[in-house]
Design an enzyme around this catalytic site. Structure first.
Site, PDB file in Angstrom:
ATOM      1  CB  CYS A 216      -0.906   0.003   1.162  1.00 12.86           C
ATOM      2  SG  CYS A 216      -2.043  -1.357   1.316  1.00 12.86           S
ATOM      3  CG  HIS A 295      12.545  -1.371   2.878  1.00 17.44           C
ATOM      4  ND1 HIS A 295      12.399  -2.708   3.619  1.00 17.44           N
ATOM      5  CD2 HIS A 295      12.282  -1.631   1.707  1.00 17.44           C
ATOM      6  CE1 HIS A 295      11.826  -3.457   2.578  1.00 17.44           C
ATOM      7  NE2 HIS A 295      11.662  -2.916   1.437  1.00 17.44           N
ATOM      8  CG  HIS A 384      -4.683  20.071   4.725  1.00 15.72           C
ATOM      9  ND1 HIS A 384      -5.757  20.200   5.519  1.00 15.72           N
ATOM     10  CD2 HIS A 384      -4.374  21.024   4.108  1.00 15.72           C
ATOM     11  CE1 HIS A 384      -6.210  21.640   5.214  1.00 15.72           C
ATOM     12  NE2 HIS A 384      -5.121  22.045   4.354  1.00 15.72           N
ATOM     13  CG  HIS A 388      -2.591   3.372   3.769  1.00 16.93           C
ATOM     14  ND1 HIS A 388      -3.431   3.199   2.812  1.00 16.93           N
ATOM     15  CD2 HIS A 388      -2.285   2.068   4.400  1.00 16.93           C
ATOM     16  CE1 HIS A 388      -3.745   1.837   2.591  1.00 16.93           C
ATOM     17  NE2 HIS A 388      -3.045   1.223   3.438  1.00 16.93           N
ATOM     18  CG  HIS A 417     -18.162   5.809   6.361  1.00 20.28           C
ATOM     19  ND1 HIS A 417     -18.838   6.216   5.287  1.00 20.28           N
ATOM     20  CD2 HIS A 417     -18.600   4.845   7.397  1.00 20.28           C
ATOM     21  CE1 HIS A 417     -19.910   5.743   6.023  1.00 20.28           C
ATOM     22  NE2 HIS A 417     -19.804   5.221   7.246  1.00 20.28           N
ATOM     23  CG  ASN A 421      -6.797  -0.685   2.438  1.00 20.26           C
ATOM     24  OD1 ASN A 421      -6.053   0.010   1.497  1.00 20.26           O
ATOM     25  ND2 ASN A 421      -6.000  -1.447   3.439  1.00 20.26           N
TER      26      ASN A 421
END
EC number: 2.3.1.-
Length: 489
Positions: A216, A295, A384, A388, A417, A421
């Site tokens: 993702c 990572h 802002h 994720h 919502h 995902n």
């Protein structure tokens, strides 16, 4: 010598030499100047040089200044602008509510009763609403997880996002020099990036990249790669496409760790158009400020926490570890250690450094209680936050760890919502939410945070170049008036 030989020689020697000369004109121009300066300093001592050139000292200083300025402008990073982006909005017939989801699951013979009940509990606590989307191949009775169906899903999402982007920007696809497509779990041959090249007839020398298996967080990785390419290639555009494919990655077994993705992942994708042309600044929405990649793959626990494998019945799925949230938190700490000095005001950096010294001084003494590390206030650096939308637990953890207010995680919760995902594209649905709410003002700074298998935590920082209004066909335009909604605990 015949005409064909002349043309071949021209193509082989003259044209490359011409392009090299024009591209490196300023560098080549500096060679004589450097040679003169080096020769003068070599032949004369400093005193002799100053004595003999006392009337030409200004000319020498001026030449050095020109030389230094030229080097600065030649090697400084090129600014990268985000002209516009588009998020795919699936058709309403693909919406999947709780009951519809459970009814379809009951029709699949493979699922045990305990697995159905487990999925119901996950759905109820997931933070997903009743209007998320699944591909037609999964909604079919029985499901149709074929290669052809997976290609159909990819084409609908990717082409849908790109078509809308091109309509809004009026860019000729032939102007694009760099293409980056990321999709973690579906990597056919020819690649998805080749599919885009074929569909839009991109130029033959387009620099095309296809990123797979990066989870993702690959959306930020794709932006980082495009940014690197735009530092090399002048006056051009880069197209970045971020998506995930569900059709062939739906799990039909009874391993609970593998059933969780069924309840969270939904259809979605985004297309982003970047430019390094200075004249595009006026019509762009944002400027890319920083990308920071972390990572944690060297740690076995982190490496295995999101893992694609086969269960005992040889059914393939993605297993999510119970330690996922904790591992994400550790990855975030490492990421913000690098990001902090780049974005935080000096006041917060001083506090962070003082706390670091105090920790080193006092933690070594057994009698002293260990000091907790100081967590900088990132609300001072960003207006802002696009966290994720991986799941409710992930958003909760970051809200707590970064000491954010409910308004700072509103875009992430509402995206989870409304769309579920959507993997690497979720941070763009969140940015679109902020724009649709009319909250993006000139000079506002945006922090996109994404997590992915491996395990990775990646950040992208943008600054708004103007008061940003939502683009045509913003995915929220038909429902933004209903948001934010209250999500039951």
């Amino acid at each position: 010598m015949d005409d064909e030989s002349v043309q071949n020689r021209t193509r082989k020697y003259v044209k490359p030499s011409y392009h090299y000369l024009i591209t490196n004109f300023l560098k080549l121009l500096l060679v004589p100047l450097i040679a003169v300066l080096v020769t003068n300093f070599y032949r004369l001592s400093l005193n002799q040089f100053l004595l003999q050139h006392q009337y030409n000292l200004f000319g020498v200083i001026f030449s050095v200044a020109i030389f230094g300025s030229t080097l600065f402008f030649m090697y400084r990073p090129r600014s990268v602008y985000l002209l516009d982006y588009s998020c795919y909005l699936p058709p309403s017939n693909l919406q999947i509510g709780y009951e519809k989801f459970m009814n379809r699951s009951k029709l699949i013979d493979n699922f045990h009763e305990s697995s159905l009940e487990f999925q119901r509990k996950i759905l109820n606590r997931s933070g997903l609403g009743e209007e998320t989307y699944l591909p037609e191949s999964i909604l079919c009775i029985p499901p149709r997880p074929t290669m052809a169906a997976a290609r159909e899903e990819a084409e609908q999402v990717i082409f849908g996002a790109i078509d809308n982007l091109f309509d809004n920007t009026k860019i000729n696809p032939r102007e694009i020099s760099v293409l980056v497509v990321n999709c973690s779990l579906f990597n056919p041959t020819p690649s998805l990036s080749a599919m885009v090249v074929n569909k839009y007839k991109l130029r033959e020398n387009v620099k095309s990249f296809n990123l797979g298996g990066m989870g993702c967080s690959a959306g930020v990785i794709a932006i980082d790669l495009a940014n690197d390419m735009l530092q090399i290639h002048r006056h051009t555009f880069a197209l970045v496409v971020s998506t995930e494919n569900i059709t062939q990655n739906w799990y039909f077994g009874n391993n609970r760790a593998m059933l969780i993705p069924n309840c969270l992942f939904r259809v979605g994708g985004s297309a982003i158009l970047l430019s390094n042309r200075a004249r595009d600044r006026k019509r762009s929405k944002y400027k890319l400020v920083h990308t920071v990649r972390t990572h944690k793959g060297s740690d076995a626990k982190a490496f295995n926490c999101v893992y694609q494998e086969q269960d005992e019945t040889l059914k393939t799925g993605v297993s999510l570890s119970k330690d996922l949230t904790a591992i994400a938190g550790e990855a975030l700490k490492t990421n913000i250690t690098t990001l902090g000095p780049l974005v935080l005001p000096i006041s917060e950096q001083i506090l962070f450094f003082a706390n670091f010294l105090a920790k080193r001084l006092f933690n070594g003494k057994k009698k002293k209680k260990k000091k907790k590390p100081y967590l900088p206030d990132f609300k001072l650096a960003f207006d802002h936050f696009c966290i994720h939308a991986g799941g409710r637990a992930v958003i909760d953890e970051l809200e707590k760890s970064l000491k954010l207010l409910p308004k700072h995680v509103e875009a992430s919760r509402m995206t989870l919502h409304r769309f579920g995902n959507t993997s690497s594209s979720s941070i763009w649905y969140e940015l679109a939410y902020t724009e649709a709410k009319g909250r993006m003002r000139q000079g506002n700074r945006v922090w996109q945070i994404a997590f992915g298998s491996g395990f990775k935590c990646n950040s992208a920082v943008w600054v708004a170049l103007r008061d940003v209004k939502p683009s045509v066909n913003n995915p929220w335009e038909h429902c933004i008036h209903r948001y934010p909604v209250k999500i039951e605990p």
